[in-house]
Design a protein around this motif. Structure first.
Motif: not given
Length: 270
Positions: A80, A95, A98-99, A101-103, A105
């Motif tokens: 990630a 992008r 986004e990667i 931020r998602q990871a 979580a």
């Protein structure tokens, strides 16, 4: 390591003959065996050695590698933050954020993911949003001058110039003479309307010999802002054509004759 893309390309090449008979469309035994081999190889996680070897590959190869690693295991922490880093360096900061931020979580305390989110946001000019993740990363790595320098950039983008210069000064204590920090500190003073102090730091950065053309152009700008146009043009000529250098100096003269235009520029940069 073989990828799903390789298998997909193989199967695509088999199906292109729209006018062929069904017998001609059918893959040969060799083709079927190769496709099966590629598909089975693509679901095997990369070894530690393969992951380490990625550092020596070009950015596009790294991006494909880490994207597949994340596809195999969305919770792969290393994949990630390394994918976010590579995507940012390829120029897609949005992008990359986004990667990361998602990871985050799954791993909200990750130093690496907070760092990559902060760097991606500053690369997008979203310094105000970058302050929190960069500060979180610094709590786990308080002596990382690169993080401190990045936080300074975020503060400058957020219009908090005094705090920005505090961070740049702190970074210089940890990395004396580091051209990236000297350049950022010089630009911060320039945007604050202090071209003389800006010149000092930018000259020190340029003297290191390891800066890009933008730093020299910033130096040319602050020299011109002090009315030394001939000297500024000579600095600019190291990277641009005589016509471009002359046009830049004409722009600065015009800007200096109109305080409103200078204020607009500072506001836009901030």
């Amino acid at each position: 390591m073989a990828t799903r893309l390789s298998a997909l390309l193989l199967m695509t090449s088999i199906s292109l003959g729209a006018c062929a008979t069904s017998a001609e469309l059918a893959p040969t035994e060799q083709e079927e065996a190769l496709a099966a081999q590629l598909q089975s190889a693509s679901i095997v996680p990369a070894t530690a050695d393969e992951r380490a070897a990625m550092e020596n590959q070009d950015l596009l190869t790294q991006a494909a590698f880490w994207a597949e690693a994340m596809e195999l295991n969305p919770a792969d922490h290393e994949a990630a933050y390394k994918l976010a880093s590579v995507v940012r360096r390829l120029g897609n900061a949005r992008r990359a954020s986004e990667i990361a931020r998602q990871a985050l979580a799954l791993r909200p305390q990750s130093t690496e993911l907070n760092r990559e989110l902060g760097l991606a946001l500053t690369a997008s000019g979203q310094g105000g949003e970058a302050i929190e993740p960069l500060s979180a990363a610094l709590r786990n790595a308080p002596d990382d001058w690169r993080l401190i320098n990045a936080l300074g950039v975020a503060f400058d983008q957020a219009g908090r110039s005094a705090q920005a210069r505090e961070r740049f000064t702190q970074a210089l204590l940890l990395a004396p003479g580091e051209p990236a920090v000297l350049s950022n500190l010089g630009l911060s003073y320039a945007l604050a309307g202090d071209p003389e102090r800006a010149e000092d730091f930018l000259r020190r950065a340029v003297a290191s010999g390891s800066v890009d053309s933008q730093v020299r152009q910033n130096l040319a700008l602050v020299v011109a802002l002090q009315g030394r146009f001939d000297e500024a043009e000579q600095i600019a000529l190291e990277d641009v054509t005589p016509e471009m250098a002359e046009a830049n100096m004409a722009y600065v003269r015009d800007m200096m004759s109109s305080p409103r235009r200078w204020d607009d520029l500072r506001g836009a940069e901030g």
